[in-house]
Write an enzyme that holds these catalytic residues in place. Structure first.
Site, PDB file in Angstrom:
ATOM      1  CE1 TYR A  94      46.547  44.194  -6.528  1.00 12.37           C
ATOM      2  CE2 TYR A  94      45.751  42.177  -5.519  1.00 12.37           C
ATOM      3  CZ  TYR A  94      46.752  43.110  -5.697  1.00 12.37           C
ATOM      4  OH  TYR A  94      47.955  42.934  -5.067  1.00 12.37           O
TER       5      TYR A  94
ATOM      6  CB  SER B 153      52.010  46.678   0.495  1.00 12.12           C
ATOM      7  OG  SER B 153      52.535  45.901  -0.546  1.00 12.12           O
TER       8      SER B 153
ATOM      9  CG  ASP C  64      66.639  38.792 -17.739  1.00  9.59           C
ATOM     10  OD1 ASP C  64      66.797  40.011 -17.831  1.00  9.59           O
ATOM     11  OD2 ASP C  64      67.011  38.118 -16.747  1.00  9.59           O
TER      12      ASP C  64
ATOM     13  N   GLY D 204      57.032  37.667 -14.185  1.00  9.76           N
ATOM     14  CA  GLY D 204      57.158  36.861 -15.390  1.00  9.76           C
ATOM     15  C   GLY D 204      58.549  36.883 -16.006  1.00  9.76           C
TER      16      GLY D 204
END
Lengths: 306, 306, 306
Positions: C59, C164, C228, C221
């Site tokens: 990150y 993950s 959309d 987002g």
């Protein structure tokens, strides 16, 4: 010298590279597929460490096994130096069976046993090191197929049993019926066909500690077709990597890419040219850097990893 | 006479063909769905060996179960001659529940129990031979659903429990919570919807030695629509095969094709016409040759097997 | 106050909502990501019950863990009040490693151990509550990855291990090699990415009685992008539901929708704005009616349930 691997806890030991006999009769010059020529090629393979031969009842429209037998007959002592894999279950219209109307699968116990006995007879051998069910036959129960495989194992006509082109569900089902666990799943696996790393088949093999075999490592030739966008990207990437890997060609890198996979796939070499076989044997020495393995993945996909 | 099958080691014995009541109220002439007319049809089915009746809480927008009850009431002795399958879990806006805004699923323990007790009451019976969860309800935990099913089993309100339209993961999950294993997965399966032979559901049933039930064996009518290219190819293939199979029609061959699958699916017959039911019963006698089974596969797909 | 959950029988206790640190350095005003500002935000989260922090080696292009460390250093007593999740395994070209050519994965034992020791050092902590393998690394065997995780567990450098973005096959494989079972699978899950309810990952977690973590609960987002079509339908649906749920906004309903799933996913809040975090905490109180949960499903899909 290429390495050797037990393909399963209960499986035979195979050479890391396997010689595929799919096209050994696809020659315009019959001298290139005479018994002597074939024996000579098989021996050249074995001399390079490629001792495992992969064939199938259907190869050469049912003629390859007999050709292998004619070659082996020339030197009976050679049989003990190699391992033979064959497959049964695909039946298509052919000169021996003009009555067949449609290509189909059949892996009933009776059919498996009959096909295997024919394979033994045609190849002139006593036992098959590994028999594979060539394709999942939707019309036959797993109990039925397992019955045939279990009987052949018990009688020693085959030393081990496996499958080809099974998905994870089909594998689990048949495996649940076997007296001895299946020892491999022979799957299509290449830079242009990466399904096994997503669809669970390679993970399943790894979990069960069995080694997959990889067919069409060059993607049925598509890898060599520069008009294909993915192949073109791979050619460019290979050109970039070549010097680092002692002038390795794309097809060599493609083999090395498959062999680097942690499921330890055994690729099948499907060429009749000795110099190409030699090139693949050389490729087995290539240890791709992690970034180059991923670089080839990226070139094949056309985008970075997620 | 059609065969009978225990659908699971711990499951009830059903007739190979199941009469589906989905559309029994879809009649313009009310006389055709009067209690007497329905009882008469159910008896005709039973006389042909089709003793298993498939229904669901939601069929006829929640009116079919009551109609079945009205029919059964006319001859209380008939109940013991048949097996009743029903399903719960789908709730849509309807005249009984105008407050509902959106079609949804609900297989909480409380809802399953309430629905089942309603099914028993509406059909006027003491026990349901097989209760199916109609659809996977993403909003309910498996513990919760299993609690409801386990309680109904313990109390004898249902003799066995299964599911419908579950994928392999959903099945494994719910099955892991059951006091008694699920006895079936009722799935869509037909020549025009072959997913079960690829997606693991039929393999899972076979592995667990439970029999799937097959809904929409005629692909929701699509099979009869010759403007559909796959259906058109199947019509041509059926025309070719018909004489060999005593004049069998495509819909008969379509049933025979499903019934030949080694998971032993129990197809559900969804017609109100007795002559059509009779035709399907006749189809149960058809033993398709392997090549013809594969020939129908090829016609459906439009290409040969891989 | 939001609830707390043991994420696995052998796992740590986490807060139902997790604060995600992915973007904590994505600020134009450096004061907003100073150690004091970050500590203050982490404390505000903890005061609201959000005690679990999610981060990853990668990150902020390898800078977020150090920023977390700088914040924690300001108040050493705070560490014991929170749980820290980090991830390893993704390596991309960056200022610290200009020699890297291509983004790739690496979860060899050596790399996992080295990365974890770096994470401990950068964050200035003694142990990580949960270490996740960030992505399946196709080039590393499960034995190798498990060896690294098992060693870190044994030495107490990590309290628990998970993954993950693993599919069900990858999860089963790695889990089969662990000395202690994996405690979670952190997966993408939102109204606009419902794969986990179909692809088996949420079912697998539920079956194993472990809780998934949900990343991108607002679909990166996309949920806020009214151009959309699916997002637009969801905005309309949210407008319809808002009054019933005390003026809840779409993003609040989106969190509530995920949290209602019976696998009990822990959503990760990826915003730097305290008022947005507070809004999500409020959303944790929302108990969606069943019909509204399905109504949101329908709005997202653009059609009713099957």
């Amino acid at each position: 010298m290429i390495t050797r691997h037990k393909i399963a806890p209960n499986g035979p030991e195979f050479s890391r590279l396997v010689y595929g006999t799919w096209r050994i009769l696809d020659e315009t010059d019959p001298a290139r597929c005479s018994p002597q020529a074939l024996l000579s090629r098989f021996k050249a393979c074995a001399d390079m460490g490629v001792t495992t031969l992969d064939t199938a009842e259907i190869y050469g429209v049912y003629k390859v096994e007999e050709a292998i037998g004619s070659a082996l007959k020339l030197d009976p002592s050679f049989r003990s130096k190699i391992e033979i894999v064959t497959k049964c279950g695909i039946y298509i219209p052919c000169e021996f069976h003009p009555e067949r109307k449609v290509g189909h699968y059949n892996v009933t116990a009776a059919r498996i046993i009959k096909s295997t006995e024919k394979s033994l007879r045609l190849m002139g051998i006593d036992t098959i090191d590994l028999l594979l069910v060539h394709r999942p036959d939707w019309l036959t129960s797993a109990d039925e197929t397992a019955e045939g495989l279990n009987k052949l194992l018990k009688e020693g006509k085959i030393r081990s049993a496996g499958v080809s082109n099974y998905n994870v569900h089909q594998f689990d089902l048949l495996n649940s019926r076997m007296d001895q666990p299946l020892v491999t799943n022979q799957i299509e696996f290449s830079l242009l066909h990466m399904d096994p790393i997503y669809d669970g088949t390679a993970d399943q093999c790894q979990r069960l500690r069995i080694l997959p075999m990889a067919w069409s490592p060059l993607a049925k030739g598509l890898l060599m077709d520069k008009t294909d966008p993915a192949a073109a990207r791979l050619h460019a990437k290979a050109a970039e990597l070549s010097a680092k890997y002692n002038g390795a060609t794309l097809d060599q890198l493609a083999y090395a890419w498959i062999m680097a996979h942690p499921s330890c796939p055994l690729p099948i070499i499907g060429t009749n040219k000795l110099e190409r076989i030699k090139a693949v044997v050389d490729a087995a020495e290539i240890k791709l850097d992690r970034e180059d393995w991923y670089g080839l993945w990226v070139a094949a996909k056309g985008h970075g990893v997620p």
